[in-house]
Design an enzyme around this catalytic site. Sequence first.
Site, mmCIF file in Angstrom:
data_model
loop_
_atom_site.group_PDB
_atom_site.id
_atom_site.type_symbol
_atom_site.label_atom_id
_atom_site.label_comp_id
_atom_site.label_asym_id
_atom_site.label_seq_id
_atom_site.Cartn_x
_atom_site.Cartn_y
_atom_site.Cartn_z
ATOM 1 C CB SER A 255 -26.641 11.740 -37.618
ATOM 2 O OG SER A 255 -27.235 12.881 -37.036
ATOM 3 C CE LYS A 256 -27.503 12.616 -44.786
ATOM 4 N NZ LYS A 256 -27.368 12.126 -46.175
ATOM 5 N NE ARG A 257 -32.088 13.361 -40.694
ATOM 6 C CZ ARG A 257 -31.781 12.127 -41.059
ATOM 7 N NH1 ARG A 257 -30.791 11.492 -40.451
ATOM 8 N NH2 ARG A 257 -32.438 11.518 -42.027
#
Length: 485
Positions: A255-257
């Site tokens: 995920s981009k997090r």
Amino acid sequence: MTTSGVRVRIAPSPTGEPHVGTAYIALFNYLFAKKHGGEFILRIEDTDANRSTPEFETKVLDALKWCGLEWSEGPDIGGPYGPYRQSDRKDMYQPYAEELLQKGHAFRCFCTPERLTEMREAQRAAGKPPKYDGHCLNLSAEEVSSRVASGEASVVRMKIPAEGSCDFHDGVYGDVSIPWDSVDMQVLMKADGMPTYHMANVVDDHLMKITHVARGEEWLASVPKHILLYRYFEWDQPVFMHLSLMRNADKSKLSKRKNPTSISYYTALGYIPEALMNFLGLFFMQIGEGEELLTIDELAAKFDPESLSKAGAIFDIQKLDWLNGRWLREKLSEEEFSQRVLAWAMENSRLQEGLRLSHSRITKLGELPDLMGFLLKSDLNLDASAYAKIKSTPEELLEIFNTVQPDLEKILEWNVESIEAELRAIAERTGKKLKVILAPMFVAMSGSSRSLPLFDSMAILGRAVVRQRLKLAAKTVATMVGSGK
């Protein structure tokens, strides 16, 4: 034309930067079509009107084209089963919703958002999974007609069997059984007349004659809803294949997090599409050591959809680096390498814009690398000393980065004006002077307190690179907190 009757599709939603997971699923469908002499189709699923934008749709198409994928039908080239953008198909879905209502397979729901929120909160408090409680399921036809005639807002929900299970065969997971009591009474048509993903997905796949649906495993739990719709409409259902999600090295979901996931990030850093497709394609096959370097045609030749693994595909950045390096060294001639370097530097006008901004700021050309080199760097490799001269405390710096990063994500159109407006709004909302916000941003973006104009620089770097540099900046200043800087 298809020689096998196989028709597959990729159906991304234009609600953000194109994700490498989209390329992963698209590549599988592309290879599957090539393997079977079938057709690969692109459809834009923009039923989320609040988040879908033309800018993101353009980015999706550009990213997939950059990957080297070609589709035989799509929103940009048309085809016999168009339109290929769901918002352009809006009027197609209502008759199917009416058919379900008439057959008794769906019902109108008048529950307000407030009631639904209270319902879900009560279910969670009781330790139950939140799902619709059937409040409007048994309304009389007369009451429904009266409430609709009075203009009361309603949605259309599907009916779910009260007992038993949905049993089906998945191309990856094999035989699957999901109890009906775990399946929600899904909204099919929203109050604004737009279909939800589930309704549009099934109707479009049927009308576009899709034979095989290959998508991420996160959609496996939705199959019962889709199968039920095929049964309600008395349509033949496609073959379902749910691919394992790509994961980080620690097995967490990519995920981009946590890590860069945007295709634009990898293009900006100078990865070449052949290497990225090579890397993703290896998840779909078993090969021997020394056979890793494969073109897309070689991937198609070795592709074996019968031996897919349920284990998560590990997105190993070191392996991608290794493959990219090999492609640059072993597959590109000196002339091709030079052409690729120039094309990369000119991508999104990065070099031209950097030179334009540098023009009035230098006394000799030799100053250019130090002034604008940050626009071309993969990583600035900054440590705590880079932020030492900023007057804000480490705690204040961390607060700034943790505030700016999520707020910038809300920008729909990424440009100089929108970036400036958002950063000014952050300063006003937090009660900080703008220069207090911008000082650490200059360092995080360029590695220096003296650089090109910040808003312009961020626009040139692009959303994905800015996101990653802010993450690294926050991580760096977090090590300074409590150090008494």
